[in-house]
Design a protein around this motif. Structure first.
Motif, PDB file in Angstrom:
ATOM      1  N   CYS A   1      -8.565  -5.621  -2.493  1.00  0.00           N
ATOM      2  CA  CYS A   1      -6.997  -5.377  -2.386  1.00  0.00           C
ATOM      3  C   CYS A   1      -6.603  -5.574  -1.117  1.00  0.00           C
ATOM      4  O   CYS A   1      -7.094  -4.837  -0.021  1.00  0.00           O
ATOM      5  CB  CYS A   1      -6.562  -4.224  -2.767  1.00  0.00           C
ATOM      6  SG  CYS A   1      -4.922  -4.045  -3.091  1.00  0.00           S
TER       7      CYS A   1
ATOM      8  N   HIS B   1       0.761  -1.184  -0.185  1.00  0.00           N
ATOM      9  CA  HIS B   1       0.145  -0.013  -0.105  1.00  0.00           C
ATOM     10  C   HIS B   1       0.884   1.416   0.043  1.00  0.00           C
ATOM     11  O   HIS B   1       0.524   2.123  -0.742  1.00  0.00           O
ATOM     12  CB  HIS B   1      -0.940  -0.395   1.273  1.00  0.00           C
ATOM     13  CG  HIS B   1      -2.009   0.835   1.287  1.00  0.00           C
ATOM     14  ND1 HIS B   1      -3.164   1.180   0.590  1.00  0.00           N
ATOM     15  CD2 HIS B   1      -1.952   1.902   2.451  1.00  0.00           C
ATOM     16  CE1 HIS B   1      -3.643   2.195   0.928  1.00  0.00           C
ATOM     17  NE2 HIS B   1      -3.223   2.673   2.037  1.00  0.00           N
TER      18      HIS B   1
ATOM     19  N   CYS C   1       1.894   1.776  -3.514  1.00  0.00           N
ATOM     20  CA  CYS C   1       1.185   1.598  -4.797  1.00  0.00           C
ATOM     21  C   CYS C   1       0.932   2.771  -5.672  1.00  0.00           C
ATOM     22  O   CYS C   1       0.678   3.910  -5.321  1.00  0.00           O
ATOM     23  CB  CYS C   1      -0.096   1.294  -4.348  1.00  0.00           C
ATOM     24  SG  CYS C   1      -1.489   0.694  -5.519  1.00  0.00           S
TER      25      CYS C   1
END
Ligand code: SF4
Ligand code: SF4
Length: 352
Positions: free
Chosen positions: A255, A226, A229
């Motif tokens: 996700c 995360h 990303c």
């Protein structure tokens, strides 16, 4: 053992964003000397799995698989890439190598260990007319190894074969072998760099890379997906994709990036081409001990609280309504568990 790279340089290389491109030239001098010194014997065995980890290793680009198998290690047994097969191969290329090199060879395990029905759900050969079960093989060979490398989430944590109802009673390697050091290199499958880099570290420096609480080398698994990303800006602006193909953060589509540890965002797959979210999928969290114990394409009802927590996930809880998702208790627990409050931080790799 030859060492052309300092430990610090090696770690930086492996953890760097362009590791796949730059690893080869740095390892080349080492590989030449390793070949002269005699690369360590490696036995590779497969239990309950799909052979995807082997396929992934065969896709290694820098160094090439030829360099890995012929110069970095001396691969003595692998059920898929060797020509020999059958009883003779098991006796000569596996049991004999283990007996002649006690405490000197590395055992790579791919796949979980089926232990139900005395292991009869997974047999690898016969001895005097009796089946050799995978769990027996692992005990026979694994207990003599210098170290075991559990490649893939099935070997490391049980993975898909150990997911309930688990009728074959599959277990991770670490629940079967207790007397030998184990390094977990999870992933479904693991990136070839994670496997080659771990082997190279052990051979170069004679010991193991720094591991996290789940036995994973920190040089590959300390980052949260995360955090790096390319859809993160969408997340920060609360723009969430409702369907695959939409622009937006993929959180609502399932996700697991906020809790998944790996460096795919910068290392990329297939020789540096793409990664899971960039190609339109979600991160399924394949490197985590819980994988695949969650709905792959559904948003998690709540984010787990535990060692996987980071400050970013704490913030995630706040942004999404932390009182319901994590709450202050979770925030504090995460900070304590990750060592930022009250805990002792591990010495950083390369600071010795
Ligand atoms: S939730 Fe997934 S898609 Fe969204 S920013 Fe995090 S890692 Fe990227
Ligand atoms: S990004 Fe997620 S799904 Fe892709 S390799 Fe990493 S943990 Fe696995």
């Amino acid at each position: 053992m030859p060492t052309k790279l300092s430990r610090r340089e090696f770690i930086r290389l492996c953890a760097g964003s362009a590791a796949a491109i730059s690893m080869s030239p740095f390892l080349a001098p080492f590989m030449a000397e390793a070949a002269e010194a005699g690369a360590p014997p490696v036995i590779w065995i497969q239990g309950a799995g799909c052979t995807g980890c082997s396929i992934s290793l065969l896709n290694t680009v820098h160094p090439s698989i030829q360099e890995v198998l012929l110069k970095v290690i001396s691969l003595r047994y692998h059920p898929n890439v060797m020509a020999a097969a059958g009883d003779l191969a098991i006796r000569e290329a596996m049991y004999k190598v283990a007996e002649e090199n006690p405490g000197k060879f590395f055992l790579v395990v791919e796949g979980a260990v089926p232990t139900g029905a005395d292991g009869l759900y997974c047999t690898v050969g016969e001895e005097n007319g009796e089946p050799i079960t995978f769990v027996k093989l692992l005990n026979d060979i694994g207990s003599k190894a210098k170290a075991i490398l559990s490649f893939g989430t099935c070997a490391a944590y049980g993975g898909i074969p150990a997911t309930p109802p688990n009728p074959t009673d599959c277990k991770p390697v670490s629940e079967v072998i207790k007397n030998v050091p184990i390094v977990n290199v999870p992933g479904c499958p693991p990136h070839p760099d994670w496997m080659v880099g771990t082997i190279a570290h052990i051979i170069l420096y004679g010991d193991y890379p720094e591991l996290d609480e789940f036995g994973r080398p920190k040089m590959f698994f300390s980052k949260i997906i995360h955090d790096n990303c390319q859809r993160r800006q969408y997340f920060d602006n609360a723009i969430f994709a409702k369907n695959f193909g939409d622009p937006g953060c993929m959180l609502e589509l399932g996700c697991k990036g906020p809790i998944a540890h790996c460096d795919a965002t910068t290392r990329l797959w297939n020789g540096g081409v793409n990664w899971c979210v960039k190609c339109g999928g979600v991160c399924i969290g394949c490197t985590e001990p819980q994988f695949p114990g969650w709905p792959i394409y559904e948003r998690m009802p709540e984010m787990p609280v535990g060692p996987a927590m980071t400050a970013t996930v704490d913030q995630l809880g706040m942004i999404l309504g932390g009182a319901a998702v994590l709450g202050i208790g979770g925030h504090l627990a995460g900070n304590i568990l990750t060592g930022r409050i009250g805990g002792k931080k591990d010495a950083k790799e390369g600071e010795e």
